[in-house]
Design a protein around this motif. Structure first.
Motif, PDB file in Angstrom:
ATOM      1  N   GLY A  11      -4.610  -3.304  -7.309  1.00  0.00           N
ATOM      2  CA  GLY A  11      -5.204  -3.441  -5.988  1.00  0.00           C
ATOM      3  C   GLY A  11      -4.348  -2.979  -4.831  1.00  0.00           C
ATOM      4  O   GLY A  11      -4.727  -3.166  -3.664  1.00  0.00           O
TER       5      GLY A  11
ATOM      6  N   SER B 265      -6.775   1.560  -3.017  1.00  0.00           N
ATOM      7  CA  SER B 265      -8.174   1.618  -3.442  1.00  0.00           C
ATOM      8  C   SER B 265      -8.446   2.951  -4.130  1.00  0.00           C
ATOM      9  O   SER B 265      -7.752   3.943  -3.869  1.00  0.00           O
ATOM     10  CB  SER B 265      -9.097   1.473  -2.233  1.00  0.00           C
ATOM     11  OG  SER B 265      -9.018   2.633  -1.410  1.00  0.00           O
TER      12      SER B 265
ATOM     13  N   THR C 187       0.830  -1.205   0.000  1.00  0.00           N
ATOM     14  CA  THR C 187       0.000   0.000   0.000  1.00  0.00           C
ATOM     15  C   THR C 187       0.868   1.259   0.000  1.00  0.00           C
ATOM     16  O   THR C 187       0.605   2.211  -0.747  1.00  0.00           O
ATOM     17  CB  THR C 187      -0.925   0.018   1.225  1.00  0.00           C
ATOM     18  OG1 THR C 187      -1.793  -1.118   1.172  1.00  0.00           O
ATOM     19  CG2 THR C 187      -1.765   1.287   1.249  1.00  0.00           C
TER      20      THR C 187
END
Length: 277
Positions: free
Chosen positions: A78, A81, A4
């Protein structure tokens, strides 16, 4: 978590952000107004944050196109988001605004226009033949204007901004040729889709020819000397070759244009240094 964080960094396109910051610093340096280190630093950081925000929000709106053209990007794969990308962009924009308001009024005006342009590019202008390219060209050229405005002078950076903008328009058209598959799938009417691939490339080549023809103006006006001219001729040659290459390999050509743009900026730096000696 690691993916992320990496994805968030990727959204900003760090290399592009640094490049934009360097262009702003060059605009301030070319302006040549005494000791304006603090203003230059604020302008550079503001540019980096604004470009990072613009790149993030662009990926948010382009997520369906990127799923076709660039599935390895953060949102399609992915790592981040869509909502996360939008929130990240908002934070970066807010930070850029906080810094920008510390600069002179002209610089604040340029920053305000650019923030609106960054937000509306993907949602309004990107799919409009030629207008999206022109807006990106303005944004690149305006980094030099922003640097000059931050230190209180726009005269010399205006020429550099114009040349950079025209050459960027050419590069953006070539990028549209590269992205035709995904853009057509998404229903966008970019210039190559609207008028044809080769026609768009010839138009881009003609626009670049204008920039090349105008590039000696600072030398002819006596603003810069022969050092500027020698470097800018090399930059012109690199971009001219990129135009030629675009008809067979648009991907390589649009990357080569980056080198040409930075060489042109370097010509102004060399010119300013030579004048100062």
């Amino acid at each position: 978590m690691r993916d992320t964080l990496r994805g968030g960094l990727e959204l900003t396109r760090p290399a592009n952000c640094i490049a934009a910051g360097v262009l702003t610093a060059i605009g301030a340096f070319v302006a040549g107004i005494g000791d304006a280190g603090d203003a230059t630093t604020i302008a550079v950081v503001t540019t980096v944050l604004a470009v990072a925000a613009g790149n993030a929000i662009n990926d948010y709106f382009d997520r369906e196109i990127d799923a076709i053209n660039r599935p390895d990007r953060a949102i399609p794969r992915g790592a981040v988001s869509p909502r996360g990308a939008l929130a990240f962009s908002a934070v970066l924009f807010a930070a850029a605004v906080v810094l920008a308001v510390q600069l002179p009024p002209t610089a604040i005006a340029i920053a305000a226009i650019n923030l609106v342009a960054l937000v509306t590019y993907t949602t309004v202008f990107k799919g409009t033949p030629g207008l999206g390219n022109a807006l990106v060209a303005y944004l690149v050229g305006s980094t030099f204007l922003f640097g000059g405005a931050a230190v209180g002078d726009l005269r010399t950076p205006v020429v550099l901004a114009a040349l950079a903008g025209v050459s960027t328009f050419t590069r953006e058209v070539i990028k549209d040729v590269e992205d035709m598959a995904g853009d057509r799938e998404e229903g966008l009417r970019t210039l190559p889709i609207a008028i044809g691939e080769r026609e768009a490339l010839w138009l881009a080549t003609g626009v670049l020819a204008v920039a090349v023809a105008a590039s000696p103006i600072p030398y002819l006006l006596g603003t810069f000397g022969i050092a500027y001219l020698l470097v800018v001729v090399v930059a012109d040659a690199v971009m001219a070759y990129a135009c030629y290459e675009s008809f067979s390999d648009p991907t390589a050509a649009q990357r080569r244009f980056k080198y040409g743009t930075f060489l042109a900026a370097a010509a102004f730096v060399v010119g300013r240094v030579a004048v100062s000696i």
